[in-house]
Design a protein around this motif. Structure first.
Motif, short mmCIF file in Angstrom:
data_model
loop_
_atom_site.label_atom_id
_atom_site.label_comp_id
_atom_site.label_asym_id
_atom_site.label_seq_id
_atom_site.Cartn_x
_atom_site.Cartn_y
_atom_site.Cartn_z
N MET A 151 0.84 -1.15 0.00
CA MET A 151 -0.03 0.02 0.02
C MET A 151 0.94 1.31 -0.05
N ALA A 152 2.13 1.34 0.79
CA ALA A 152 2.81 2.34 0.59
C ALA A 152 3.55 2.59 -0.54
N ALA A 153 4.01 1.68 -1.48
CA ALA A 153 4.53 1.55 -2.67
C ALA A 153 3.56 2.34 -3.67
N LYS A 154 2.31 1.70 -3.53
CA LYS A 154 1.19 2.30 -4.21
C LYS A 154 1.11 3.88 -4.20
N TYR A 155 0.90 4.00 -2.89
CA TYR A 155 0.62 5.53 -2.33
C TYR A 155 1.78 6.42 -3.20
N LEU A 156 2.97 5.92 -3.16
CA LEU A 156 4.12 6.61 -3.56
C LEU A 156 3.91 6.90 -5.42
N ILE A 157 3.53 5.54 -5.79
CA ILE A 157 3.46 5.64 -7.38
C ILE A 157 2.14 6.61 -7.68
N ASP A 158 1.14 6.44 -7.33
CA ASP A 158 0.08 7.36 -7.44
C ASP A 158 0.37 8.91 -7.16
N THR A 159 1.21 9.15 -6.16
CA THR A 159 1.56 10.45 -5.75
C THR A 159 2.58 11.00 -6.66
N LEU A 160 3.60 10.13 -6.91
CA LEU A 160 5.00 10.65 -7.70
C LEU A 160 4.96 10.35 -9.01
N GLY A 161 4.25 9.20 -9.59
CA GLY A 161 4.16 8.71 -10.96
C GLY A 161 5.33 7.72 -10.80
N GLU A 162 5.28 6.70 -11.94
CA GLU A 162 6.09 5.50 -12.19
C GLU A 162 7.59 6.20 -12.37
N ASN A 163 8.43 5.34 -11.97
CA ASN A 163 9.95 5.36 -11.94
C ASN A 163 10.64 6.51 -11.28
N ALA A 164 9.79 7.11 -10.25
CA ALA A 164 10.20 7.99 -9.30
C ALA A 164 11.37 7.42 -8.46
N LYS A 165 12.41 8.09 -8.21
CA LYS A 165 13.47 7.59 -7.24
C LYS A 165 12.92 7.97 -5.96
N VAL A 166 13.20 6.74 -5.09
CA VAL A 166 12.87 6.75 -3.61
C VAL A 166 13.62 6.00 -2.83
N ALA A 167 13.53 6.44 -1.48
CA ALA A 167 14.28 5.77 -0.31
C ALA A 167 13.57 4.76 0.59
N MET A 168 13.97 3.80 1.17
CA MET A 168 13.41 3.16 2.34
C MET A 168 14.03 3.08 3.59
N ILE A 169 13.63 3.65 4.63
CA ILE A 169 14.34 3.62 6.12
C ILE A 169 13.81 2.35 6.66
N GLU A 170 14.63 1.40 6.73
CA GLU A 170 14.04 -0.06 7.42
C GLU A 170 14.04 0.21 8.86
N GLY A 171 13.52 -0.85 9.59
CA GLY A 171 13.57 -0.89 11.06
C GLY A 171 14.45 -2.09 11.64
N ILE A 172 14.33 -2.45 12.48
CA ILE A 172 15.28 -3.16 13.50
C ILE A 172 15.73 -4.49 12.56
N PRO A 173 16.89 -4.88 12.19
CA PRO A 173 17.35 -5.99 11.34
C PRO A 173 16.63 -7.11 12.24
N GLY A 174 16.20 -7.91 11.55
CA GLY A 174 15.91 -9.12 12.29
C GLY A 174 14.45 -9.27 12.87
N ALA A 175 13.79 -8.22 12.86
CA ALA A 175 12.32 -8.01 13.48
C ALA A 175 11.65 -8.37 11.94
N SER A 176 10.32 -9.32 12.40
CA SER A 176 9.46 -9.92 11.22
C SER A 176 8.88 -8.56 10.73
#
Length: 310
Positions: A151-176
């Protein structure tokens, strides 16, 4: 003499079988007795990963509120995002002979031995928001993290358009939750977004601020950020504001009070909202059902929803 020995052996055998059956019967009676406890008679330990996250504070409050209505006693232990401390907390619960444990793991792998120890002590364990990689869980109460990431990816696609450059900030390594939200986001972004950077923010606001500063310096072309929880999103927002990059769209995950306020104030763009009130209720309900001898679902998904400025 031989006949006497045979009779003696036979009698001893019967006695041994009798003791064995008595032992089994006692064990069975204990399990049967355990299955018939009322909520008001239950003492439940709750090991939470951190109370430095407003979303988890809300989860704790909801568990305590729901337990109070039923008369159950709740013992809360804050692991402070330290898997070793959480292990100690779990050991304490086992020593206190609680009737059940609700655990919100810091690390899904590191919590496994503690879950196994609780299993050995015949204490049912419910995992909430994050799973355990080992041991037997009575029930896993979790949001559909993979769907939320999509859903987060779809929101960014809908808002920015396809092929936009984005970043992901991940959580604690190992957490499900880290693994699943990342999996969903990558799945939703595949072929439609260009993920140029991905770094751990450990679900922490201050660390995510620094991480975002580094990402912006290395990748000034990014237009969107998916942070795997709201604390990270708010840290990213501070870095974006300091860099005067109001063109960057940020979406978090949780639906925490601070994030909702920021969205209302037209600062943070969006979040994937979790129903922590529902997760709290489902966690306790699983334990109550267990002690009534009712069937408990092994995995229960709480709903998620997209929350935007609109």
């Amino acid at each position: 003499m031989k006949k006497f020995k045979k009779v003696l052996v036979s009698l001893l055998g019967v006695a041994a079988v009798g003791l064995l059956l008595t032992g089994c019967s006692t064990e069975g009676d204990k399990k049967e007795e355990a299955k018939n406890k009322e909520p008001k008679d239950l003492k439940i330990g709750f090991s939470i990963s951190t109370l430095n996250n407003p979303a988890f504070v809300y989860l704790k409050d909801q568990i305590e509120e729901n337990a109070k209505k039923e008369g159950s006693k709740i013992i809360v232990a804050d692991a402070q995002n330290d898997s070793a401390k959480q292990s100690d907390n779990m050991d304490d619960f086992i020593q206190q002979k609680v009737d059940a444990i609700i655990v919100n793991p810091v690390d899904s792998s590191a919590i496994a031995p503690s879950v196994e120890a609780a299993n050995d002590a015949n204490i049912p364990v419910v995992a909430v928001d994050r799973s355990s990689d080992g041991g037997e869980i009575l029930s896993l109460i979790v949001s559909d993290n993979v769907k939320g990431g999509e859903m987060a990816a779809k929101y960014l696609i809908d808002t920015l358009g396809e092929n936009a450059k984005v970043a992901m900030i991940e959580g604690i390594p190992g957490a499900s939750a880290t693994n699943e939200r990342g999996e969903g986001f990558k799945k939703g972004a595949k072929g439609k977004l260009d993920i140029v950077a991905s770094q751990n923010g450990d679900f922490d606001r201050a660390k995510s601020l620094t991480v975002t500063e580094n990402i912006l310096q290395a990748n000034p072309e990014i237009k969107g950020i998916f942070a795997q929880n709201d604390e990270e999103a708010l840290g990213a927002l501070e870095a974006v504001k300091a860099a005067k990059r109001d063109d960057i769209v940020i979406i978090g995950f949780d639906g925490a009070e601070d994030a909702l306020k920021s969205i209302e104030e037209k600062e943070l763009n969006a979040t994937i909202g979790q129903r922590f009130d529902e997760m709290a209720k489902l966690s306790l309900d699983s334990i109550y059902k267990h002690y009534k001898g009712e069937k408990v679902d092994k995995e229960i998904f709480a709903p998620v929803e997209l929350i935007t400025q609109k």
